[in-house]
Design an enzyme around this catalytic site. Structure first.
Site, PDB file in Angstrom:
ATOM      1  N   TYR A  19       2.968   5.281   2.678  1.00  0.00           N
ATOM      2  CA  TYR A  19       2.544   4.290   3.672  1.00  0.00           C
ATOM      3  C   TYR A  19       3.694   3.979   4.638  1.00  0.00           C
ATOM      4  O   TYR A  19       3.513   3.972   5.860  1.00  0.00           O
ATOM      5  CB  TYR A  19       2.047   3.029   2.956  1.00  0.00           C
ATOM      6  N   GLU A  41      -4.955  -7.160   4.798  1.00  0.00           N
ATOM      7  CA  GLU A  41      -3.942  -8.199   4.663  1.00  0.00           C
ATOM      8  C   GLU A  41      -4.544  -9.508   4.190  1.00  0.00           C
ATOM      9  O   GLU A  41      -3.923 -10.250   3.428  1.00  0.00           O
ATOM     10  CB  GLU A  41      -3.167  -8.362   5.972  1.00  0.00           C
ATOM     11  N   TRP A  49       1.100  -5.764  -2.084  1.00  0.00           N
ATOM     12  CA  TRP A  49       0.591  -4.762  -1.155  1.00  0.00           C
ATOM     13  C   TRP A  49       0.242  -3.485  -1.919  1.00  0.00           C
ATOM     14  O   TRP A  49      -0.707  -2.780  -1.565  1.00  0.00           O
ATOM     15  CB  TRP A  49       1.618  -4.506  -0.052  1.00  0.00           C
TER      16      TRP A  49
END
Length: 192
Positions: A19, A41, A49
């Site tokens: 990522y 988010e 995350w």
């Protein structure tokens, strides 16, 4: 790219490394990608995350490839079905917020021509280039994220606190928060 210096958080797992190396901080000028990050988010609130990245494909399928028009048409019955979907975070408030935010997203598109134009308007169309040398210097929020979060809330968005919005700014390249020692820093800076 094992020989590259990268931001320390990106070393936590291969998922985070990929990522970081491919997406994080690249300026996004596509509405559906902005909508995707708003969903992800918002889902992250209170979680890592890494947890969200692991479920990203599940989110993509559950939320109709992040199409705000399609998501805005989801019903209460759809929300109940999503509460049983183990591929996503099964939180009733977050699911309801996603559907609500799809409708608010379309309102912003109608008012500004695109969500991208609205969002990038806060930085006059140019990425903020930070020069952090250590991870501890990177803030969780800034006056910019405070301003955007306040405006989004005024427009009826949910799960868009200042920390969530700062994560969005980082992810979508409105701010360059790669450390200056990171191999991606100069590249991301050149895109700004």
């Amino acid at each position: 790219m094992p020989d590259q210096n990268r931001c320390p958080w990106a070393e936590a797992s291969p998922l985070e490394t990929r990522y970081h190396d491919e997406e994080w901080g690249v300026p996004v000028r596509d509405d559906n990608t902005h909508f995707e990050f708003l969903i992800l988010e918002g889902a992250q609130a209170g979680l890592s995350w890494h947890t969200i990245l692991q479920r990203r494909e599940g989110y993509r399928e559950a939320f109709l490839h992040f199409d705000p028009v399609a998501v805005g048409k989801l019903t209460e019955a759809d929300a109940e079905r999503l509460m049983q979907d183990t591929r996503i975070i099964r939180n009733r408030l977050k699911i309801a917020a996603t559907i609500n935010n799809a409708l608010r997203f379309q309102e912003v598109q109608a008012a500004f021509g695109s969500f991208t134009d609205y969002f990038w308007g806060f930085v006059d169309g140019r990425s903020v280039q930070n020069e952090w040398q250590r991870l501890e210097q990177v803030p969780a929020s800034t006056p910019l994220s405070d301003t955007i979060a306040k405006d989004l809330k005024k427009r009826g968005f949910k799960f868009v606190g200042t920390t969530t919005i700062y994560a969005h700014l980082q992810a979508t390249g409105l701010v360059n928060d790669h450390l200056t020692s990171c191999f991606r820093y100069d590249y991301i800076r050149s895109l700004g």
